[in-house]
Design a protein around this motif. Structure first.
Motif, PDB file in Angstrom:
ATOM      1  N   GLN A 201       0.837  -1.204   0.000  1.00  0.00           N
ATOM      2  CA  GLN A 201       0.000   0.000   0.000  1.00  0.00           C
ATOM      3  C   GLN A 201       0.872   1.254   0.000  1.00  0.00           C
ATOM      4  O   GLN A 201       0.645   2.187  -0.770  1.00  0.00           O
ATOM      5  N   GLU A 202       1.889   1.266   0.854  1.00  0.00           N
ATOM      6  CA  GLU A 202       2.796   2.421   0.875  1.00  0.00           C
ATOM      7  C   GLU A 202       3.535   2.545  -0.449  1.00  0.00           C
ATOM      8  O   GLU A 202       3.742   3.635  -0.967  1.00  0.00           O
TER       9      GLU A 202
ATOM     10  N   LEU B 230       1.403   4.168  -3.019  1.00  0.00           N
ATOM     11  CA  LEU B 230       1.319   5.614  -2.763  1.00  0.00           C
ATOM     12  C   LEU B 230       2.508   6.340  -3.371  1.00  0.00           C
ATOM     13  O   LEU B 230       2.362   7.365  -4.037  1.00  0.00           O
TER      14      LEU B 230
ATOM     15  N   LEU C  64      -6.663   4.868   3.240  1.00  0.00           N
ATOM     16  CA  LEU C  64      -5.237   5.138   3.363  1.00  0.00           C
ATOM     17  C   LEU C  64      -4.656   5.673   2.057  1.00  0.00           C
ATOM     18  O   LEU C  64      -3.820   6.573   2.052  1.00  0.00           O
ATOM     19  N   LEU C  65      -5.108   5.128   0.934  1.00  0.00           N
ATOM     20  CA  LEU C  65      -4.492   5.473  -0.352  1.00  0.00           C
ATOM     21  C   LEU C  65      -5.246   6.571  -1.100  1.00  0.00           C
ATOM     22  O   LEU C  65      -4.648   7.347  -1.844  1.00  0.00           O
TER      23      LEU C  65
ATOM     24  N   THR D 297      -7.174   9.814  -2.427  1.00  0.00           N
ATOM     25  CA  THR D 297      -7.406  11.222  -2.152  1.00  0.00           C
ATOM     26  C   THR D 297      -8.915  11.469  -2.193  1.00  0.00           C
ATOM     27  O   THR D 297      -9.409  12.444  -1.662  1.00  0.00           O
TER      28      THR D 297
ATOM     29  N   SER E  88      -3.480   9.858   2.707  1.00  0.00           N
ATOM     30  CA  SER E  88      -2.344   9.507   1.852  1.00  0.00           C
ATOM     31  C   SER E  88      -1.274  10.591   1.900  1.00  0.00           C
ATOM     32  O   SER E  88      -0.086  10.287   1.932  1.00  0.00           O
TER      33      SER E  88
END
Lengths: 277, 268
Positions: free
Chosen positions: B179-180, B183, B205-206, B208, B229
Motif C-alpha cells: 500500500q505504501e 502511494l 489510506l491510499l 485522495t 495519503s
C-alpha cells in the motif's frame, strides 16, 4: 453405525500395513522385468525350437542381423541409409505440415470465417486412415518422394491444426487485455501474446503428429517405396528373412521412442513456463 | 494535467437466451465522474456493485451502453497505452522474464532492444526489484509479481493507472507494505489513478477521494475526500494514521454507507 464399522476395520488395516514391504517395487523395475521375461521366453522358444526358426529366429540371430544391416546393409542400402531415407521423409512432411497447420490453426482459433471454412476439411481428414487416401495421392502425385511426404504430412496435419487452434483459443483474457491496455495493436496481440501462449499446445500437437506420421511413414513405405525402413521390412518379408523383419521392427520402435523423447526435451527447453501457468 | 471523465455512463449486459425475459441486466447507471492526474480515486462497494465493470469501462475493454468516457475531452476508442491496467492476477507473461515483462510496452512501441532494456532495468530498480530482471516470473512471490506488473504499466508512461484490486490476492503483511509502495509510485509517476478495492482501510489510506458504489444497478452512492495519503507521504507512520480518531470515524462512516445500500439480490 459408522463408528462400529470403523472400529471393526481398524485392526485389519493396521495388520495389512505391517505386512506390506517397506519400499514398493518401482514401476521402472517392473517394466525391466517384463522386458527381460519376454526376451527370456523368446530365447527359450527358439532354443527348444518350439517355433520354426524361419518364423521366429533367436534373439542372437536378430542381433546379428542388426549388425549385418548396419555394416553390410540389405537391398542395396545399409540400415543407416534406410533410416535416413525414412527420417528425411518424416521431417520433410513435418516441416510441410507445420507450415500449413499452424496458420490454419490460427485461422480456426481466431476467426469465425476461418473456422467455418477449415473445420469441415479438418473434420473430414482427421478420422481417415492415411492408407485410405494413399492410392489417390499416388495417382495424383506419382510414386516418388512427393507422394510419401504428402501422405505423411496429411496424417500429421489434423493434430497440428487442432492443437494450434486449441492453444490459440485458450489464451488468457487478462493477458490479451493487458497487452491492449499497454498499447498493442491487433497484430501485436496475435504475435506477442496469442502465439506465445499457444506454443505449449502447438508443441504437444507436433509430438502427437510425429507419432502419427511415423506410423503412416512405415505403412506408406510398405506399400510403395524403394528405400526406407518400411521398405526394408517389406523386402525382407518377401524373402522370408525373418531376422531382418524383426530387427527392422525393433529399429522402428526405438526410433519412435527416441523421437518422442527428443520432442519432450524440446518442449521442456522451449516452454519451461508451461507447467507454471 | 489530464482528466478522465465519465459522463452519464451506464452499462447493461444483454439478457442471455434462456434467462427469464425482461430486458437487459443493468450493471452501472448514471455514472458521472472526473479523475485528475493528481488524484487517486479509490472505488469501494460490495461484490457485484460494478467496481470492476467501472474499471473495464475506463480501460476501454468494454464500451458503455450510454454516455461517454473521455480523456481530456477526447472520447476513448477502446483500450490504449494512456490508460494502463494492473490486474488482480498480475497478468504477467510467463514466457518472458521479469525484465522483458516490464519492457513489453516499449517493445510494442518499437523501442530498440538496448534502450528498452535500460529503461526496464531502471523501472525494476524503482520498484525495488533491481536484481530480479533475469528471473522467470513464476519464481517471484505474489508481491514481487504485482510490483513487476506496476513497473510494466509505468513503462507505458500512461496518463492514468487503473488498478483492479492489485493487492487482493496478497497476504496481510505484504499487502500493507504494497500500500505504501503504491502511494509512492503514484506520487512519482503523476498518473491519475483509479484503485478498485474491497478494503475500506486501503481505500482510506491510499485514496485522495473515495467513491462508494451501491449495487443493483451500480450507482455512485457517496463521494468522500480523504487526506491520509498525504500524511503518509509526508512521513507519518501508517499505524499512527490508522489509529487517529478521524480515520476511525471515516472508517465507521464508510462501513455504514456500504452496508446501507439496498440489500437486493446482488447481480454478478
Amino acid at each position: 453405525m459408522t463408528l462400529s464399522t470403523e472400529i471393526a476395520t481398524l485392526p485389519q488395516q493396521a495388520g495389512r500395513e505391517r505386512s506390506r514391504p517397506a519400499r514398493p517395487l518401482p514401476v521402472a523395475a517392473i517394466s525391466t522385468l517384463t522386458v527381460a521375461a519376454i526376451l527370456g521366453l523368446w530365447s527359450l522358444a527358439s532354443a527348444y525350437t518350439l517355433v520354426s526358426p524361419v518364423f521366429l529366429p533367436s534373439p542372437r540371430q536378430v542381433v546379428l542381423a542388426l549388425y549385418n544391416l548396419a555394416v553390410k546393409g540389405f537391398v542395396d542400402a545399409t540400415l543407416a541409409e534406410h533410416v535416413g531415407a525414412s527420417l528425411i521423409r518424416i521431417f520433410g512432411a513435418l516441416l510441410a505440415s507445420i507450415a500449413i497447420g499452424i496458420p490454419a490453426g490460427i485461422a480456426i482459433g481466431t476467426s469465425r470465417v476461418g473456422r467455418g471454412i477449415l473445420d469441415p476439411v479438418v473434420e473430414f481428414l482427421r478420422p481417415l486412415p492415411p492408407l485410405a487416401y494413399l492410392p489417390l495421392v499416388i495417382i495424383w502425385v506419382g510414386i516418388g518422394e512427393a507422394s510419401k511426404i504428402t501422405v505423411i504430412a496429411l496424417s500429421m496435419l489434423p493434430s497440428i491444426i487442432l492443437s494450434t487452434s486449441a492453444g490459440v483459443r485458450s489464451v488468457s483474457k487478462d493477458h490479451v487485455n493487458a497487452a491492449r491496455s499497454l498499447g498493442a495493436s491487433k497484430g501485436q496481440v496475435l504475435a506477442e501474446v496469442v502465439l506465445p501462449s499457444a506454443v505449449p499446445s502447438i508443441l504437444t500437437g507436433i509430438r502427437i503428429a510425429l507419432g502419427a506420421g511415423w506410423t503412416t511413414l512405415v505403412a506408406a513405405e510398405l506399400v510403395a517405396a524403394s528405400s526406407g525402413i518400411g521398405f526394408m521390412i517389406q523386402s525382407a518379408a518377401q524373402f522370408l528373412v525373418t531376422d531382418i523383419v524383426i530387427a527392422g521392427i525393433v529399429v522402428i520402435a526405438l526410433i519412435a521412442i527416441l523421437l518422442e523423447y527428443l520432442a519432450r526435451q524440446i518442449e521442456r527447453r522451449l516452454v519451461p513456463w508451461a507447467s507454471h501457468r | 494535467m489530464s482528466i478522465l471523465t465519465f459522463r452519464n455512463v451506464s452499462l447493461r449486459y444483454p439478457q442471455r437466451a434462456g434467462n427469464r425475459p425482461g430486458g437487459d441486466v443493468p450493471v452501472l447507471e448514471g455514472i458521472d465522474l472526473q479523475i485528475a492526474s493528481d488524484e487517486l480515486v479509490a472505488v469501494i462497494g460490495r461484490s457485484g456493485a460494478g467496481k470492476t465493470s467501472l474499471l473495464n469501462l475506463a480501460a476501454g475493454f468494454i464500451a458503455p451502453t450510454t454516455g461517454t468516457i473521455a480523456v481530456d475531452g477526447v472520447p476513448i476508442q477502446g483500450p490504449g497505452a494512456d490508460r494502463a491496467v494492473v490486474f488482480q492476477d498480475d497478468a504477467l507473461y510467463p514466457w518472458l522474464n521479469a525484465r522483458d515483462n516490464v519492457a513489453f510496452p516499449l517493445k510494442l512501441k518499437g523501442v530498440p532492444v538496448a534502450a528498452r532494456r535500460e529503461r526496464a532495468d531502471k523501472l525494476l530498480e524503482k520498484v525495488g526489484l533491481a536484481e530480479a530482471g533475469d528471473r522467470p516470473i513464476w519464481e517471484l512471490s505474489g508481491g514481487m509479481r504485482q510490483r513487476v506488473g506496476i513497473a510494466r504499466a509505468l513503462a507505458a508512461e500512461p496518463r492514468f493507472l487503473l488498478l483492479d484490486e492489485p493487492l487482493g490476492a496478497l497476504d496481510a503483511l505484504t499487502r500493507s507494505r504494497m500500500q505504501e509502495f503504491i502511494l509512492r509510485i503514484k506520487a512519482e509517476s503523476g498518473a491519475g489513478t483509479i484503485l478498485i478495492t474491497h478494503s475500506i482501510d486501503e481505500a482510506l489510506l491510499l485514496g485522495t477521494r473515495i467513491i462508494v458504489l451501491s449495487p443493483n444497478p451500480g450507482r455512485l452512492s457517496a463521494e468522500i475526500e480523504a487526506g491520509f495519503s498525504a500524511e503518509v507521504l509526508s512521513g507519518a507512520s501508517v499505524a499512527a494514521v490508522k489509529a487517529s480518531p478521524l480515520f476511525k470515524r471515516m472508517h465507521a462512516g464508510l462501513t455504514g454507507l456500504i452496508h446501507a445500500a439496498p440489500d437486493d439480490e446482488v447481480a454478478a
